[in-house]
Design a protein around this motif. Structure first.
Motif, PDB file in Angstrom:
ATOM      1  N   ARG A   1       4.529  18.197  -5.672  1.00  0.00           N
ATOM      2  CA  ARG A   1       5.438  18.716  -4.638  1.00  0.00           C
ATOM      3  C   ARG A   1       6.873  18.321  -4.932  1.00  0.00           C
ATOM      4  NH1 ARG A   1       7.253  16.604   0.176  1.00  0.00           N
ATOM      5  NH2 ARG A   1       5.713  14.930   0.251  1.00  0.00           N
ATOM      6  N   GLU A   2       7.092  17.085  -5.341  1.00  0.00           N
ATOM      7  CA  GLU A   2       8.449  16.637  -5.638  1.00  0.00           C
ATOM      8  C   GLU A   2       9.012  17.323  -6.881  1.00  0.00           C
ATOM      9  OE1 GLU A   2      10.407  14.964  -3.703  1.00  0.00           O
ATOM     10  OE2 GLU A   2       8.780  14.860  -2.242  1.00  0.00           O
TER      11      GLU A   2
ATOM     12  N   ASP B   1       0.846  -1.191   0.000  1.00  0.00           N
ATOM     13  CA  ASP B   1       0.000   0.000   0.000  1.00  0.00           C
ATOM     14  C   ASP B   1       0.885   1.245   0.000  1.00  0.00           C
ATOM     15  OD1 ASP B   1       0.882   0.376   2.685  1.00  0.00           O
ATOM     16  OD2 ASP B   1      -0.802  -0.827   3.434  1.00  0.00           O
ATOM     17  N   LEU B   2       0.259   2.426  -0.031  1.00  0.00           N
ATOM     18  CA  LEU B   2       1.016   3.679  -0.122  1.00  0.00           C
ATOM     19  C   LEU B   2       1.746   4.002   1.176  1.00  0.00           C
ATOM     20  CD1 LEU B   2      -1.423   5.944  -2.196  1.00  0.00           C
ATOM     21  CD2 LEU B   2       0.613   4.701  -2.975  1.00  0.00           C
ATOM     22  N   ASP B   3       1.262   3.532   2.312  1.00  0.00           N
ATOM     23  CA  ASP B   3       1.976   3.750   3.567  1.00  0.00           C
ATOM     24  C   ASP B   3       3.315   3.016   3.542  1.00  0.00           C
ATOM     25  OD1 ASP B   3      -0.009   5.352   4.578  1.00  0.00           O
ATOM     26  OD2 ASP B   3      -0.986   3.757   5.729  1.00  0.00           O
ATOM     27  N   ALA B   4       3.288   1.788   3.053  1.00  0.00           N
ATOM     28  CA  ALA B   4       4.539   1.034   2.931  1.00  0.00           C
ATOM     29  C   ALA B   4       5.450   1.668   1.906  1.00  0.00           C
ATOM     30  CB  ALA B   4       4.221  -0.413   2.534  1.00  0.00           C
ATOM     31  N   ALA B   5       4.875   2.226   0.852  1.00  0.00           N
ATOM     32  CA  ALA B   5       5.674   2.894  -0.186  1.00  0.00           C
ATOM     33  C   ALA B   5       6.371   4.127   0.380  1.00  0.00           C
ATOM     34  CB  ALA B   5       4.777   3.285  -1.355  1.00  0.00           C
ATOM     35  N   GLU B   6       5.661   4.850   1.246  1.00  0.00           N
ATOM     36  CA  GLU B   6       6.272   6.041   1.848  1.00  0.00           C
ATOM     37  C   GLU B   6       7.532   5.677   2.620  1.00  0.00           C
ATOM     38  OE1 GLU B   6       5.201   9.709   4.908  1.00  0.00           O
ATOM     39  OE2 GLU B   6       4.178   7.760   5.088  1.00  0.00           O
ATOM     40  N   ALA B   7       7.515   4.566   3.344  1.00  0.00           N
ATOM     41  CA  ALA B   7       8.676   4.139   4.128  1.00  0.00           C
ATOM     42  C   ALA B   7       9.875   3.866   3.213  1.00  0.00           C
ATOM     43  CB  ALA B   7       8.327   2.891   4.927  1.00  0.00           C
ATOM     44  N   VAL B   8       9.623   3.257   2.054  1.00  0.00           N
ATOM     45  CA  VAL B   8      10.706   3.005   1.100  1.00  0.00           C
ATOM     46  C   VAL B   8      11.218   4.324   0.520  1.00  0.00           C
ATOM     47  CG1 VAL B   8      11.317   1.924  -1.105  1.00  0.00           C
ATOM     48  CG2 VAL B   8       9.857   0.700   0.535  1.00  0.00           C
ATOM     49  N   LEU B   9      10.318   5.224   0.171  1.00  0.00           N
ATOM     50  CA  LEU B   9      10.706   6.505  -0.425  1.00  0.00           C
ATOM     51  C   LEU B   9      11.585   7.323   0.518  1.00  0.00           C
ATOM     52  CD1 LEU B   9       7.348   7.497  -2.151  1.00  0.00           C
ATOM     53  CD2 LEU B   9       9.507   6.969  -3.280  1.00  0.00           C
ATOM     54  N   GLN B  10      11.348   7.200   1.815  1.00  0.00           N
ATOM     55  CA  GLN B  10      12.146   7.953   2.781  1.00  0.00           C
ATOM     56  C   GLN B  10      13.617   7.540   2.741  1.00  0.00           C
ATOM     57  OE1 GLN B  10      10.090   7.475   6.521  1.00  0.00           O
ATOM     58  NE2 GLN B  10       8.645   9.119   6.075  1.00  0.00           N
ATOM     59  N   GLU B  11      13.891   6.319   2.329  1.00  0.00           N
ATOM     60  CA  GLU B  11      15.277   5.868   2.208  1.00  0.00           C
ATOM     61  C   GLU B  11      16.024   6.612   1.106  1.00  0.00           C
ATOM     62  OE1 GLU B  11      15.599   1.646   1.768  1.00  0.00           O
ATOM     63  OE2 GLU B  11      13.858   1.268   3.057  1.00  0.00           O
ATOM     64  N   PHE B  12      15.254   7.240   0.202  1.00  0.00           N
ATOM     65  CA  PHE B  12      15.858   7.920  -0.933  1.00  0.00           C
ATOM     66  C   PHE B  12      15.652   9.439  -0.878  1.00  0.00           C
ATOM     67  CE2 PHE B  12      14.998   3.559  -2.057  1.00  0.00           C
ATOM     68  CZ  PHE B  12      16.213   3.160  -2.596  1.00  0.00           C
ATOM     69  N   GLY B  13      15.457   9.932   0.324  1.00  0.00           N
ATOM     70  CA  GLY B  13      15.415  11.370   0.534  1.00  0.00           C
ATOM     71  C   GLY B  13      14.089  12.045   0.265  1.00  0.00           C
TER      72      GLY B  13
ATOM     73  N   GLY C   1      11.417  12.031   2.277  1.00  0.00           N
ATOM     74  CA  GLY C   1      10.816  12.572   3.482  1.00  0.00           C
ATOM     75  C   GLY C   1       9.375  12.145   3.666  1.00  0.00           C
ATOM     76  N   GLU C   2       8.713  12.787   4.619  1.00  0.00           N
ATOM     77  CA  GLU C   2       7.328  12.443   4.914  1.00  0.00           C
ATOM     78  C   GLU C   2       6.431  12.848   3.748  1.00  0.00           C
ATOM     79  OE1 GLU C   2       3.954  13.149   8.409  1.00  0.00           O
ATOM     80  OE2 GLU C   2       5.854  14.266   8.425  1.00  0.00           O
ATOM     81  N   ALA C   3       5.520  11.990   3.386  1.00  0.00           N
ATOM     82  CA  ALA C   3       4.627  12.241   2.252  1.00  0.00           C
ATOM     83  C   ALA C   3       3.186  12.159   2.719  1.00  0.00           C
ATOM     84  CB  ALA C   3       4.898  11.243   1.129  1.00  0.00           C
TER      85      ALA C   3
END
Length: 335
Positions: free
Chosen positions: A67-68, A37-49, A51-53
């Motif tokens: 925003r990006e 889901d998108l919550d899990a995706a956010e955690a992965v995205l944070q590894e690549f700078g 931030g909170e989405a």
């Protein structure tokens, strides 16, 4: 525009270069595509700078993407010694805003930030005012002439497609001119390749719907490496034969494999994906440049494509697509 000395980019090269390490590889994107889901995706995205989405918690993928894009825009153009050196990357956004303004005017509505973008070289609110008032004082010459021509043709024929055709021609004319003014072969080459790929995509689609070659002449973008005559002479030829002739331009694989898929299934996805991959293959030349505008331009295109891939991945997760289905639409990354 005089070409800047390499040392003038020392800070920008080092600063922007540090962000290159955060770009996602193919394996990274597939890990993201495998999120439940998108919550899990956010955690992965944070590894690549990233931030909170917060937008992703609400399922608003487009708000996150906008925003990006703005963050990417600000990083590059706040760091460059002179933003004019990469303004060519922003012209498509300016021309997009002009299209929105003209079409809104002809429909009798007021354009707003629902469709307008803020990452152009000209502030979108200024574009709105200039188009509304027909105030061309601070507008690029080609843009001015394109608006006048598009307005005239639309008033006589009422075809909104004319607006896109005329403004696209002006946009890529401005982009090529700006690239040539930098004196950088890399930038000139990448704009020419963009023009070639757009012409090739248009050529293939028009052939498939059996439009006459005279219509292709109307929409053909000048300035690329592949001449108009090449396309006209190839209009009746099999895709495989055209592919052989495109080898010198680096587009043989796209035409051969993509053309085969189009012929067999009518699906353009593989063809367009392979064309876009060739763009990234060219862009990877920037990896071997350490100083100057080229590595910064390479990062610009790399990040822009990564954000486009994120839109595909996150939208896929949102609608329940599998990682395999998502991967079929992804473009080749920079790293």
């Amino acid at each position: 525009m005089a070409k800047r000395k390499t040392e003038e980019y020392t800070f920008a090269d080092a600063y922007i270069g540090s962000y290159t390490r955060n770009l996602m590889s193919w394996q990274d994107m597939m890990r993201l595509a495998s999120c439940k889901d998108l919550d899990a995706a956010e955690a992965v995205l944070q590894e690549f700078g990233y931030g909170e989405a917060k937008e992703l918690h609400e399922g608003d993928v487009e708000a996150f993407i906008r925003r990006e894009q703005n963050k990417h825009f600000n990083l590059i153009y706040d760091t460059l010694p002179d933003r004019k050196e990469l303004a060519l990357c922003l012209f498509p956004y300016d021309y997009h805003n002009v299209k929105v303004c003209l079409k809104s005017e002809f429909l009798g509505i007021t354009p707003d930030d629902t469709y307008l973008v803020s990452t152009g070289d000209i502030d979108w609110m200024k574009v709105v005012a200039m188009v509304r008032d027909r105030n061309y004082m601070f507008m690029p010459v080609n843009m001015k002439h394109a608006i006048i021509e598009a307005t005239d043709l639309f008033s006589r024929g009422g075809d909104p497609q004319e607006i896109d055709i005329i403004l696209d021609k002006a946009c890529y004319k401005d982009m090529l001119k700006a690239a040539e003014e930098t004196g950088e072969d890399f930038l000139i080459g990448i704009v020419k390749l963009q023009i070639d790929i757009l012409n090739l995509k248009t050529f293939v689609r028009l052939r498939q719907i059996e439009k006459p070659w005279s219509f292709f002449q109307k929409v053909f973008l000048e300035g690329g490496n592949i001449s108009e005559q090449f396309f006209i002479a190839s209009y009746e030829e099999p895709f495989a034969q055209i592919a052989d002739k495109l080898a010198v331009y680096g587009l043989k694989e796209a035409m051969a494999e993509g053309g085969k898929e189009i012929k067999e299934t009518g699906d353009f996805n593989l063809f367009e994906k392979l064309c876009d991959n060739q763009m990234m293959e060219y862009n990877k030349k920037a990896k071997y440049e350490t100083f100057g505008i080229v590595p910064i331009a390479g990062y610009w295109y790399a990040k822009e494509l990564e954000i486009d891939n994120l839109r595909i991945i996150l939208t896929g997760i949102l609608i329940g697509s599998s990682a395999e289905q998502i991967s079929e639409r992804l473009r080749e990354p920079y790293v």
